[in-house]
Enzyme design. Structure first.
Site, PDB file in Angstrom:
ATOM      1  N   SER A 296       0.815  -1.209   0.000  1.00  9.76           N
ATOM      2  CA  SER A 296       0.000   0.000   0.000  1.00  9.76           C
ATOM      3  C   SER A 296       0.851   1.262   0.000  1.00  9.76           C
ATOM      4  CB  SER A 296      -0.959  -0.056   1.195  1.00  9.76           C
ATOM      5  OG  SER A 296      -1.919   0.955   1.135  1.00  9.76           O
ATOM      6  N   ASP A 307       9.920   5.355  -9.936  1.00  5.26           N
ATOM      7  CA  ASP A 307       9.428   5.913 -11.197  1.00  5.26           C
ATOM      8  C   ASP A 307      10.088   7.252 -11.524  1.00  5.26           C
ATOM      9  OD1 ASP A 307       7.791   3.768 -11.610  1.00  5.26           O
ATOM     10  OD2 ASP A 307       5.906   4.827 -11.288  1.00  5.26           O
ATOM     11  N   LYS A 321      -0.505  -4.295  -3.460  1.00  2.76           N
ATOM     12  CA  LYS A 321      -1.819  -3.757  -3.076  1.00  2.76           C
ATOM     13  C   LYS A 321      -1.944  -2.350  -3.661  1.00  2.76           C
ATOM     14  CE  LYS A 321      -4.798  -2.574   0.863  1.00  2.76           C
ATOM     15  NZ  LYS A 321      -4.925  -1.120   0.687  1.00  2.76           N
TER      16      LYS A 321
END
Length: 577
Positions: A296, A307, A321
């Site tokens: 999460s 990223d 998740k």
């Protein structure tokens, strides 16, 4: 005029279609309302008739909760109903770690209550209550037969209130401890400090209230040491509040950068979260540690920094998740937590691995199909993939304990020996340098004499199954000699396991013993010298060449993660390796 009439004729069908669409939408909305009303009426009627007519007395609150839980069970495990009786525990677990208590954990063994953990700086530690102490009574209430929850309730209370404890340590006579409850606030950052290589280390356990503030405080303290890099440890961090993850990313990433967006069925639930402040540390080398229980908000933090090519991720693939929950208040102080959206990190990928919307016929959950896995690009053009958590830039194989080690832990022999060691060695130790001697280990093996720590390894279970099947088929006599030889060999191996796995068992003992002197901080510091992911993080940040090569996506670092192999049919093999 002719052109105007033509234009009007062209407009009319569009208006008709628009009106028809509105009518269909209104009809659909009314039908939804009818279905909701109808189903609620059916549910209420069933509940009423059962409650009035069932042959035995019924716990009506339990009956309703069972029905609601069954209704939600077909969705996902994160959508749940919380009755009034469980709301406080829910808030403690998901929102805040603050409560009134003594600062100690407990566990039950053989219908007896023992202290499992002591939180440094609180009432229990100040009163010299220790791990391994047996708790006999709380405010003169005998604890025999009490459950864990009942005992926790007795220990908790308002800050400043007195509590009387009757405790027993080993063979000593019971003693009374009169202590005053503290306001217990378990930190989200459970440890921070400098590790070898002059690297700053921050261990974040949860993303609850103030977690970003705690990471900020840790970072400020570490920067005073002019660190060569920062290690953010999110291993086994199950997540929490999404906004806290955004704030933590902002400590390392420039202002006005997209961190995460959430998208759901209801447009009002769709949000994008950008960094809003000038970063505290935009340039220092940064590593994030993850494992299979990092989920999460942990995945948002690690994934966003990956990223944006701001951090190196090291460890094992994260949990996967990618769902966002929101809590809604219900009548009578109950609430429901509902999955309202999926989240997407800066490259555009969603890490959600399990597809709860498309289950098998038997109701079991499946993974996102290989054909549905897509490629995305980091800021520097590295290839990353959705549908399967966060893959580390540098994978480190997770070591699993040997059967003997797991058995010694589960039977609490490691725990008990650490308690005895603390009593026999009252002088403080330095967890960072503490090592058990061979003489200490020999004393531990002597302590185990006469104790039951047998176990059945998988290979022995397979051998026993072989005997069962061969006997059924009346073929066992033909293989009995080979069977007996293998059985004897396995028994011999088990007897030598204490020596074969000596280094691993000593490591676990050192961690547990260190906690007796320096609590949770001691566990971390004792483990630093054995931590392979931490070692890899330090080594990576010490090599500026490798660091740059990873973030630029050079060579083998162009593609991150195994999902790319799934597209060539190799995913299943890789996952099993």
């Amino acid at each position: 005029m002719k052109e105007e009439r033509t234009l009007n004729r062209l407009k009319k069908p569009a208006l008709c279609v628009g009106a028809l669409g509105l009518a269909i939408g209104l009809w659909s909305f009314q039908d939804d309302l009818f279905q909701i009303s109808k189903n609620l009426d059916v549910f209420a009627s069933v509940y009423k008739e059962v409650n009035l007519n069932y042959v035995d007395d019924i716990n009506s609150a339990k009956l309703v909760k069972t029905g609601v839980d069954a209704m939600l069970d077909g969705l996902d495990p994160y959508t749940e109903f919380v009755p009034e009786s469980e709301v406080e525990d829910y808030k403690l677990h998901y929102v805040s770690t603050q409560y009134g208590g003594i600062g100690a954990g407990i566990f039950l063994r053989d219908n007896k209550v023992f202290i499992s953990d002591i939180f440094e700086g609180f009432a229990a530690q100040k009163a010299d209550i220790r791990q391994g102490d047996q708790l006999l009574k709380i405010n003169d209430i005998d604890l025999a037969g009490k459950t864990n929850d009942q005992i926790s309730t007795l220990l908790k209370g308002s800050k400043g209130a007195a509590v009387k404890l009757l405790l027993k340590r080993g063979e000593e006579a019971p003693v009374v401890k009169n202590i005053v409850r503290d306001e217990i606030k378990q930190p989200n950052v459970v440890y921070y400090g400098m590790v070898y290589g002059n690297m700053g280390y921050i261990k974040l356990n949860k993303f609850l209230e103030n977690s970003a503030d705690e990471v900020t405080t840790a970072l400020v303290a570490l920067k005073k040491n002019n660190p060569n890099g920062i290690i953010l440890d999110l291993r086994s961090n199950g997540g929490g509040i999404l906004q806290e993850a955004v704030k933590i990313v902002n400590l390392f990433v420039a202002k006005d950068v997209l961190v995460v967006s959430q998208k759901g069925k209801i447009r009002e639930k769709n949000f994008s979260y950008n960094t809003v402040a000038t970063p505290m540390e935009p340039n220092l080398p940064l590593v994030v540690l993850v494992n299979g229980r990092s989920a999460s908000a942990s995945e948002i933090t690690a994934g966003a920094l990956q990223d944006l090519d701001r951090a190196i991720v090291i460890g094992q693939r994260s949990y996967g998740k990618g769902l966002v929950q929101q809590t809604f208040n219900l009548p009578y102080n109950s609430l429901v937590k509902i999955t309202v959206a999926k989240y997407y990190i800066p490259s555009g990928r969603c890490v959600q691995e399990l597809d709860y919307a498309h289950r098998k016929d038997d109701g079991s959950v499946i993974k996102v199909a290989d054909s549905s896995i897509h490629e995305f690009k980091t800021r520097n053009g590295r290839s990353v993939y959705d549908g399967s958590g966060i893959y580390p830039d540098i994978p480190v194989k997770q070591e699993r304990f040997a059967n003997i080690t797991s058995t010694l832990i589960s039977k609490l022999y490691i725990f008990d020996y650490a308690t005895l060691y603390r009593t026999a060695h009252p002088q403080p130790i330095d967890p960072k340098t503490f090592r058990l001697t061979d003489a200490d280990y020999a004393d531990f093996t002597k302590y185990l004499q006469g104790k039951n720590y047998t176990y059945t390894p998988v290979s022995e279970k397979i051998l026993n199954n072989l005997k069962t099947e061969a006997t059924k088929e009346k073929q066992f006599t033909q293989i009995q000699a080979e069977y007996d030889a293998l059985k004897a060999k396995m028994a011999s191996n088990k007897q030598s396991d204490l020596q074969m796995h000596k280094d691993e068992i000593k490591q676990v003992l050192e961690n547990e013993i260190s906690s007796r002197y320096a609590y949770e901080k001691g566990r971390y510091e004792a483990n630093f010298k054995y931590d392979k992911e931490l070692s890899e993080a330090v080594k990576t940040m010490q090599s500026k060449t490798q660091l740059a090569s990873i973030l630029k996506g050079e060579g083998s670092f162009k593609v991150i993660g195994k999902p790319v192999l799934a597209m060539t049919g190799k995913k299943e093999k890789e996952d099993n390796d």
